[in-house]
Design an enzyme around this catalytic site. Structure first.
Site, PDB file in Angstrom:
ATOM      1  N   ARG A 289       0.836  -1.204   0.000  1.00 41.64           N
ATOM      2  CA  ARG A 289       0.000   0.000   0.000  1.00 41.64           C
ATOM      3  C   ARG A 289       0.867   1.248   0.000  1.00 41.64           C
ATOM      4  O   ARG A 289       1.880   1.306   0.690  1.00 41.64           O
ATOM      5  CB  ARG A 289      -0.884   0.039   1.257  1.00 41.64           C
ATOM      6  CG  ARG A 289      -1.874  -1.053   1.360  1.00 41.64           C
ATOM      7  CD  ARG A 289      -2.994  -0.732   2.326  1.00 41.64           C
ATOM      8  NE  ARG A 289      -2.579  -0.209   3.616  1.00 41.64           N
ATOM      9  CZ  ARG A 289      -3.425   0.134   4.586  1.00 41.64           C
ATOM     10  NH1 ARG A 289      -4.723   0.025   4.391  1.00 41.64           N
ATOM     11  NH2 ARG A 289      -2.996   0.584   5.731  1.00 41.64           N
TER      12      ARG A 289
ATOM     13  N   THR B 269      -1.868   7.245   0.062  1.00 39.17           N
ATOM     14  CA  THR B 269      -3.206   6.979  -0.500  1.00 39.17           C
ATOM     15  C   THR B 269      -3.810   5.668   0.003  1.00 39.17           C
ATOM     16  O   THR B 269      -5.009   5.441  -0.153  1.00 39.17           O
ATOM     17  CB  THR B 269      -3.122   6.895  -2.029  1.00 39.17           C
ATOM     18  OG1 THR B 269      -2.286   5.755  -2.367  1.00 39.17           O
ATOM     19  CG2 THR B 269      -2.528   8.152  -2.633  1.00 39.17           C
TER      20      THR B 269
ATOM     21  N   ASP C  15       0.891  -2.845  12.403  1.00 33.30           N
ATOM     22  CA  ASP C  15       1.295  -3.353  11.090  1.00 33.30           C
ATOM     23  C   ASP C  15       1.723  -4.816  11.238  1.00 33.30           C
ATOM     24  O   ASP C  15       2.757  -5.114  11.854  1.00 33.30           O
ATOM     25  CB  ASP C  15       2.448  -2.508  10.536  1.00 33.30           C
ATOM     26  CG  ASP C  15       2.763  -2.865   9.087  1.00 33.30           C
ATOM     27  OD1 ASP C  15       2.666  -1.987   8.230  1.00 33.30           O
ATOM     28  OD2 ASP C  15       3.091  -4.049   8.815  1.00 33.30           O
TER      29      ASP C  15
ATOM     30  N   ASP D 275       5.217  -5.821   9.865  1.00 35.16           N
ATOM     31  CA  ASP D 275       6.309  -5.317  10.720  1.00 35.16           C
ATOM     32  C   ASP D 275       6.410  -6.135  12.002  1.00 35.16           C
ATOM     33  O   ASP D 275       7.508  -6.476  12.453  1.00 35.16           O
ATOM     34  CB  ASP D 275       6.070  -3.845  11.082  1.00 35.16           C
ATOM     35  CG  ASP D 275       6.421  -2.911   9.927  1.00 35.16           C
ATOM     36  OD1 ASP D 275       7.024  -3.383   8.938  1.00 35.16           O
ATOM     37  OD2 ASP D 275       6.070  -1.723  10.011  1.00 35.16           O
TER      38      ASP D 275
HETATM   39  C1  PRP Z   1      -0.944  -4.475   4.558  1.00 32.97           C
HETATM   40  C2  PRP Z   1      -1.592  -5.815   4.838  1.00 32.97           C
HETATM   41  C3  PRP Z   1      -2.468  -5.999   3.651  1.00 32.97           C
HETATM   42  C4  PRP Z   1      -2.912  -4.603   3.337  1.00 32.97           C
HETATM   43  C5  PRP Z   1      -4.307  -4.429   3.814  1.00 32.97           C
HETATM   44  O1  PRP Z   1       0.099  -4.640   3.690  1.00 32.97           O
HETATM   45  O2  PRP Z   1      -0.673  -6.847   5.005  1.00 32.97           O
HETATM   46  O3  PRP Z   1      -1.813  -6.572   2.542  1.00 32.97           O
HETATM   47  O4  PRP Z   1      -2.017  -3.729   4.020  1.00 32.97           O
HETATM   48  O5  PRP Z   1      -4.813  -3.202   3.512  1.00 32.97           O
HETATM   49  P1  PRP Z   1      -5.997  -2.948   2.481  1.00 32.97           P
HETATM   50  O6  PRP Z   1      -7.124  -3.877   2.828  1.00 32.97           O
HETATM   51  O7  PRP Z   1      -6.348  -1.496   2.766  1.00 32.97           O
HETATM   52  O8  PRP Z   1      -5.494  -3.136   1.088  1.00 32.97           O
HETATM   53  P2  PRP Z   1       1.227  -3.512   3.447  1.00 32.97           P
HETATM   54  O9  PRP Z   1       0.888  -2.681   2.261  1.00 32.97           O
HETATM   55  O10 PRP Z   1       1.465  -2.775   4.730  1.00 32.97           O
HETATM   56  O11 PRP Z   1       2.482  -4.365   3.022  1.00 32.97           O
HETATM   57  P3  PRP Z   1       3.333  -5.446   3.819  1.00 32.97           P
HETATM   58  O12 PRP Z   1       2.480  -6.687   3.878  1.00 32.97           O
HETATM   59  O13 PRP Z   1       4.524  -5.606   2.936  1.00 32.97           O
HETATM   60  O14 PRP Z   1       3.662  -4.920   5.184  1.00 32.97           O
HETATM   61  N1  URA Z   2      -2.123  -3.327   7.309  1.00 35.32           N
HETATM   62  C1  URA Z   2      -1.727  -3.652   8.566  1.00 35.32           C
HETATM   63  O1  URA Z   2      -0.713  -4.342   8.749  1.00 35.32           O
HETATM   64  N2  URA Z   2      -2.464  -3.192   9.585  1.00 35.32           N
HETATM   65  C2  URA Z   2      -3.576  -2.453   9.411  1.00 35.32           C
HETATM   66  O2  URA Z   2      -4.217  -2.059  10.405  1.00 35.32           O
HETATM   67  C3  URA Z   2      -3.967  -2.131   8.101  1.00 35.32           C
HETATM   68  C4  URA Z   2      -3.225  -2.597   7.052  1.00 35.32           C
END
Ligand code: PRP
Ligand code: URA
Length: 209
Positions: A104, A108, A200, A203
């Site tokens: 993400r 945005t 997160d 993380d």
């Molecule tokens: C996070 C999570 C999902 C997404 C969810 O990923 O693991 O994939 O956000 O959000 P959404 O429903 O609004 O699309 P992130 O982009 O933080 O990447 P990561 O998994 O690499 O930490």
């Molecule tokens: N991704 C995460 O890891 N946590 C949230 O709360 C939303 C998106």
């Protein structure tokens, strides 16, 4: 909420989720409870898999047994979805695995795709997409939009925590998709993080920040 949303309230799942939510939980503990919770969530999500009756012989006599017949494809959304794959593989050692990389945008909250490798999907495929956080639904919607035209037998979502906004978006576009989650939380905050949530997931599971 629709009957396609399954919030799994098993005490072992809810206890594990409480550890995940707590900000004092260490990296090692987070991994432990995440692995446990995800395996239990998959167990629930897989209860409608089809079986065939087969004849087997025990050391004592011949009897009937059941054998899984469905071809399951698990698709974790990188990166955080990878944390859910370990539990899925323990239950489904013969499943095929597809990967999509989505991240993400911090401003945005729109996901952009950086990786795609999926096995062939057929009308017999039971596709389970896994992402621990169903926030806006943008990431999972993006994935389902590319799988749906291949007409699999079914598509389900397994997530750890879902926000009402994301569930609503998925239900609107994919009314047949079943969602299995440990919690339906209150809302999203201004940064599209789930509240109360757990922060997160990627993380916390992988030790980045
Ligand atoms: C996070 C999570 C999902 C997404 C969810 O990923 O693991 O994939 O956000 O959000 P959404 O429903 O609004 O699309 P992130 O982009 O933080 O990447 P990561 O998994 O690499 O930490
Ligand atoms: N991704 C995460 O890891 N946590 C949230 O709360 C939303 C998106």
């Amino acid at each position: 909420m629709s009957s396609k949303l399954n919030v799994i309230r098993h005490p072992l799942i809810q206890d594990s989720l409480t550890h995940l939510r707590c900000q004092q939980t260490s990296l090692q503990e987070f991994r432990h409870y995440s692995d446990k919770l995800c395996e239990l969530l998959f167990f629930e999500a897989l209860q409608d898999l089809n079986t065939n009756q087969i004849k087997i012989t025990t050391p004592l006599k011949t009897t009937q047994g059941k054998k899984l017949t469905d071809e399951v494809i698990v698709v974790p959304v990188l990166r955080a979805g990878l944390a859910m794959l370990f539990g899925a593989l323990r239950l489904l050692p013969k499943s095929k695995i597809g990967f999509i990389g989505l991240e993400r945008d911090e401003v945005t909250a729109i996901a952009h795709q950086y990786y795609w490798k999926l096995p062939k999907i057929t009308k017999n495929s039971v596709v389970i997409v896994t992402d621990p956080m169903l926030a806006t639904g943008g990431s999972l919607g993006h994935l389902l939009r590319q799988i749906a035209p291949q007409h699999p037998k079914s598509m389900s979502i397994v997530s750890v925590v879902a926000a009402p906004e994301g569930v609503k978006a998925i239900k609107k576009e994919f009314p047949e998709v079943k969602i299995f989650t440990a919690a339906l939380d209150d809302c999203l905050n201004d940064h599209c993080y789930i509240v109360p949530g757990l922060g997160d997931y990627g993380d916390r599971y992988f030790g980045t920040n």
